[in-house]
Design a protein around this motif. Structure first.
Motif, PDB file in Angstrom:
ATOM      1  N   LEU A 106     -46.802 -70.442  23.044  1.00 35.13           N
ATOM      2  CA  LEU A 106     -48.051 -71.198  22.660  1.00 35.13           C
ATOM      3  C   LEU A 106     -49.309 -70.484  23.277  1.00 35.13           C
ATOM      4  N   ALA A 107     -49.061 -70.343  24.703  1.00 37.34           N
ATOM      5  CA  ALA A 107     -50.294 -70.032  25.657  1.00 37.34           C
ATOM      6  C   ALA A 107     -50.585 -68.690  25.406  1.00 37.34           C
ATOM      7  N   TYR A 108     -49.727 -67.784  25.114  1.00 33.04           N
ATOM      8  CA  TYR A 108     -49.997 -66.477  24.737  1.00 33.04           C
ATOM      9  C   TYR A 108     -50.723 -66.239  23.265  1.00 33.04           C
ATOM     10  N   ARG A 109     -49.841 -67.037  22.639  1.00 33.44           N
ATOM     11  CA  ARG A 109     -50.484 -66.773  20.747  1.00 33.44           C
ATOM     12  C   ARG A 109     -51.905 -67.334  20.950  1.00 33.44           C
ATOM     13  N   GLN A 110     -52.347 -68.372  21.617  1.00 33.97           N
ATOM     14  CA  GLN A 110     -53.642 -68.755  21.707  1.00 33.97           C
ATOM     15  C   GLN A 110     -54.810 -68.261  21.945  1.00 33.97           C
ATOM     16  N   VAL A 111     -54.411 -67.158  22.817  1.00 27.62           N
ATOM     17  CA  VAL A 111     -55.229 -66.223  23.452  1.00 27.62           C
ATOM     18  C   VAL A 111     -55.354 -64.683  23.101  1.00 27.62           C
ATOM     19  N   PHE A 112     -54.225 -64.304  22.870  1.00 25.19           N
ATOM     20  CA  PHE A 112     -53.892 -62.784  22.889  1.00 25.19           C
ATOM     21  C   PHE A 112     -53.349 -62.661  21.060  1.00 25.19           C
ATOM     22  N   GLN A 113     -53.669 -61.771  20.618  1.00 22.55           N
ATOM     23  CA  GLN A 113     -53.314 -61.337  19.028  1.00 22.55           C
ATOM     24  C   GLN A 113     -52.779 -60.363  19.039  1.00 22.55           C
ATOM     25  N   GLY A 114     -51.969 -59.695  19.890  1.00 16.24           N
ATOM     26  CA  GLY A 114     -51.285 -58.370  19.616  1.00 16.24           C
ATOM     27  C   GLY A 114     -50.044 -58.443  18.926  1.00 16.24           C
ATOM     28  N   ARG A 115     -49.383 -57.602  18.207  1.00 13.40           N
ATOM     29  CA  ARG A 115     -48.183 -57.730  17.414  1.00 13.40           C
ATOM     30  C   ARG A 115     -47.077 -57.590  18.387  1.00 13.40           C
ATOM     31  N   ASN A 116     -45.800 -58.023  18.030  1.00 10.31           N
ATOM     32  CA  ASN A 116     -44.606 -58.013  19.229  1.00 10.31           C
ATOM     33  C   ASN A 116     -43.525 -57.087  18.244  1.00 10.31           C
ATOM     34  N   ASP A 117     -43.712 -56.254  17.453  1.00 11.22           N
ATOM     35  CA  ASP A 117     -42.870 -55.680  16.821  1.00 11.22           C
ATOM     36  C   ASP A 117     -43.145 -54.105  16.950  1.00 11.22           C
ATOM     37  N   GLU A 118     -43.978 -53.720  18.025  1.00  9.93           N
ATOM     38  CA  GLU A 118     -44.273 -52.409  18.306  1.00  9.93           C
ATOM     39  C   GLU A 118     -43.208 -51.927  19.329  1.00  9.93           C
ATOM     40  N   PRO A 119     -42.502 -50.831  19.148  1.00 12.77           N
ATOM     41  CA  PRO A 119     -41.346 -50.176  19.895  1.00 12.77           C
ATOM     42  C   PRO A 119     -41.612 -50.109  21.433  1.00 12.77           C
ATOM     43  N   THR A 120     -40.808 -50.557  22.356  1.00 12.38           N
ATOM     44  CA  THR A 120     -40.867 -50.720  23.689  1.00 12.38           C
ATOM     45  C   THR A 120     -40.846 -49.291  24.385  1.00 12.38           C
ATOM     46  N   LYS A 121     -41.849 -48.922  25.155  1.00  9.39           N
ATOM     47  CA  LYS A 121     -41.727 -47.381  25.848  1.00  9.39           C
ATOM     48  C   LYS A 121     -40.630 -47.583  26.822  1.00  9.39           C
ATOM     49  N   THR A 122     -39.514 -46.950  26.607  1.00  9.36           N
ATOM     50  CA  THR A 122     -38.319 -47.176  27.209  1.00  9.36           C
ATOM     51  C   THR A 122     -38.491 -46.098  28.787  1.00  9.36           C
ATOM     52  N   ALA A 123     -37.846 -46.409  29.896  1.00 11.85           N
ATOM     53  CA  ALA A 123     -37.836 -45.538  30.991  1.00 11.85           C
ATOM     54  C   ALA A 123     -36.566 -46.034  31.820  1.00 11.85           C
ATOM     55  N   THR A 124     -36.284 -45.195  32.511  1.00 12.46           N
ATOM     56  CA  THR A 124     -34.983 -45.144  33.466  1.00 12.46           C
ATOM     57  C   THR A 124     -35.304 -46.109  34.977  1.00 12.46           C
ATOM     58  N   ALA A 125     -34.511 -46.440  35.266  1.00  7.07           N
ATOM     59  CA  ALA A 125     -34.608 -47.119  36.604  1.00  7.07           C
ATOM     60  C   ALA A 125     -35.334 -46.309  37.523  1.00  7.07           C
ATOM     61  N   GLU A 126     -35.009 -44.995  37.747  1.00  6.79           N
ATOM     62  CA  GLU A 126     -35.937 -44.188  38.618  1.00  6.79           C
ATOM     63  C   GLU A 126     -37.176 -44.047  38.299  1.00  6.79           C
ATOM     64  N   GLU A 127     -37.650 -44.175  37.065  1.00  7.22           N
ATOM     65  CA  GLU A 127     -39.224 -43.869  36.643  1.00  7.22           C
ATOM     66  C   GLU A 127     -39.726 -45.214  36.787  1.00  7.22           C
ATOM     67  N   VAL A 128     -39.148 -46.491  36.781  1.00  8.87           N
ATOM     68  CA  VAL A 128     -39.668 -47.530  37.217  1.00  8.87           C
ATOM     69  C   VAL A 128     -40.044 -47.543  38.588  1.00  8.87           C
ATOM     70  N   LEU A 129     -38.840 -47.338  39.426  1.00  5.32           N
ATOM     71  CA  LEU A 129     -39.009 -47.376  40.775  1.00  5.32           C
ATOM     72  C   LEU A 129     -40.190 -46.449  41.393  1.00  5.32           C
ATOM     73  N   GLU A 130     -40.266 -45.163  40.459  1.00  3.84           N
ATOM     74  CA  GLU A 130     -41.272 -44.399  41.183  1.00  3.84           C
ATOM     75  C   GLU A 130     -42.800 -44.983  40.816  1.00  3.84           C
ATOM     76  N   LEU A 131     -42.582 -45.941  39.800  1.00  2.00           N
ATOM     77  CA  LEU A 131     -44.113 -46.587  39.551  1.00  2.00           C
ATOM     78  C   LEU A 131     -44.361 -47.668  40.589  1.00  2.00           C
ATOM     79  N   LEU A 132     -43.158 -48.469  40.935  1.00  2.00           N
ATOM     80  CA  LEU A 132     -43.511 -49.459  41.779  1.00  2.00           C
ATOM     81  C   LEU A 132     -44.112 -49.100  43.030  1.00  2.00           C
ATOM     82  N   GLY A 133     -43.400 -47.912  43.524  1.00  2.00           N
ATOM     83  CA  GLY A 133     -43.837 -47.423  44.942  1.00  2.00           C
ATOM     84  C   GLY A 133     -42.614 -47.777  46.076  1.00  2.00           C
ATOM     85  N   GLU A 134     -43.203 -47.338  47.588  1.00  2.00           N
ATOM     86  CA  GLU A 134     -42.311 -47.895  48.299  1.00  2.00           C
ATOM     87  C   GLU A 134     -42.641 -49.379  48.796  1.00  2.00           C
TER      88      GLU A 134
END
Length: 366
Positions: A106-134
């Motif tokens: 409810l908290a999200y629906r009250q203030v954000f109007q984005g759709r929830n059916d758009e495909p998620t951009k997938t990534a590997t654990a290695e790619e996520v780890l690189e984004l997170l950094g040391e």
């Protein structure tokens, strides 16, 4: 041809309600004959009737009307408990958990109007780890929000973690706890659900085909195989193992399971150390430790704090100020009395009445 009426009957059958249609009609205050004619396509359901039916049948009004999944309906991929006796994953959503999830959605629906059916951009654990950094675990929550664009909320009333997609945004929901190392593994697990594309199908459920890959994803983020293999587990001392636990923000049990999974050569003293509780190990007074008991206390206290994403709270403050959202949801997030929230409507420039009259063609003629 599938109609609104056939979908309603389909849903009644799925729920196995065991009651006649006239009782369903009565529950939404429709006359039985009117309900029957609407089901048979001789009369159109009103929007109010469809909304009431959707609530009565625990489904989406959008689906009843169109036969398609609601693109704005919140989606949840849960961190499920494993029932060893049954040999399967079970959903642990009790009444308290459901209430928390509903409040968050409810908290999200009250203030954000984005759709929830758009495909998620997938990534590997290695790619996520690189984004997170040391050394990302030093402030894992902030790094998830700032570097991955995924919100994190921490609240009481739940016993395990959930990842929620609502208002077009992702939020990882974790329970308040002193065990920050459990929170780390839970957040990494939910990142697995998100980046493995588990939100790309409607109606996520507790199933082994999703849970095991999410566990593996988390292990590759927190304890990458390359990192584990490069550490000398056979000759290392206790302080080195303790520093490794601290650096990677995991529990003794989590590290032990990872070592067994990778089949690494480990000496008995290390296994014995990992049989102890995480706090017992971290608080050992050993020479060579790279952290203090104060640092452990800081992590522990932070993990026990209730928190909601700054962006979500800020959006509610703005919406409440202009009367577009009730104070109650903001009060729930802040854990305060709604009456204690002061609302200050935005100031507008004063209107010149003569200019307004001229604009409306009402100015007096000379």
């Amino acid at each position: 041809m599938e109609t609104v009426g056939t979908r309603i009957r389909q849903r009644i059958s799925e729920l196995q309600l065991g009651v006649p249609e006239k009782d369903i009609a009565a529950s939404i205050r429709m006359a039985p004959d009117v309900f029957s004619r609407s089901l048979n396509g001789k009369r159109t359901f009103t929007s109010i009737e469809l909304a009431q039916l959707a609530e009565r049948l625990s489904t989406s009004m959008y689906w009843l009307a169109t036969g398609e999944a609601d693109p704005f309906e919140a989606r949840i991929a849960a961190r499920h408990q494993y029932n060893f006796a049954a040999g399967s994953y079970v959903n642990d959503k009790d009444d308290d958990t459901k209430a928390v999830l509903e409040n968050l959605e409810l908290a999200y629906r009250q203030v954000f109007q984005g759709r929830n059916d758009e495909p998620t951009k997938t990534a590997t654990a290695e790619e996520v780890l690189e984004l997170l950094g040391e050394d990302f675990v030093w402030n894992f929550v902030s790094n998830i929000e700032e570097k991955l664009g995924i919100d994190v909320a921490r609240v009481e009333g739940i016993s395990s973690a959930y990842s929620v997609r609502a208002g077009g945004r992702y939020c990882i929901l974790i329970p308040r706890s002193s065990n920050w190392f459990h929170q780390n593994s839970s957040m990494a697990h939910e990142l697995g659900h998100i980046f493995l594309g588990h939100f790309n199908t409607h109606g996520e459920g507790a199933e082994e085909s999703k849970e095991i890959p999410a566990f593996d994803f988390a292990a590759q983020v927190l304890l990458p195989e390359k990192t584990m293999s490069s550490f000398d587990w056979w000759t290392t001392g206790q302080s080195d193992v303790i520093n490794f636990l601290w650096k990677h923000g995991v529990s003794t049990k989590y590290l032990s399971n990872r070592l067994r999974k990778l089949g690494l050569r480990v000496r008995k003293e290390v296994w014995d150390l990992l049989e102890l509780s995480t706090f017992d190990v971290l608080n050992r007074p050993l020479e060579g430790k790279t952290f203090t008991s104060l640092a452990v206390a800081v992590r522990t206290q932070r993990a026990a704090e209730r928190r909601f994403p700054d962006a979500l709270v800020a959006a509610h403050m703005d919406a409440v100020a202009v009367g577009e959202a009730p104070k109650e949801t903001l009060a729930w997030m802040l854990d305060v009395d709604p009456e204690g929230i002061e609302v200050h409507p935005p100031q507008t420039d004063a209107v010149d009445l003569d200019d307004l009259a001229a604009t409306l063609g009402l100015a007096a003629k000379a």
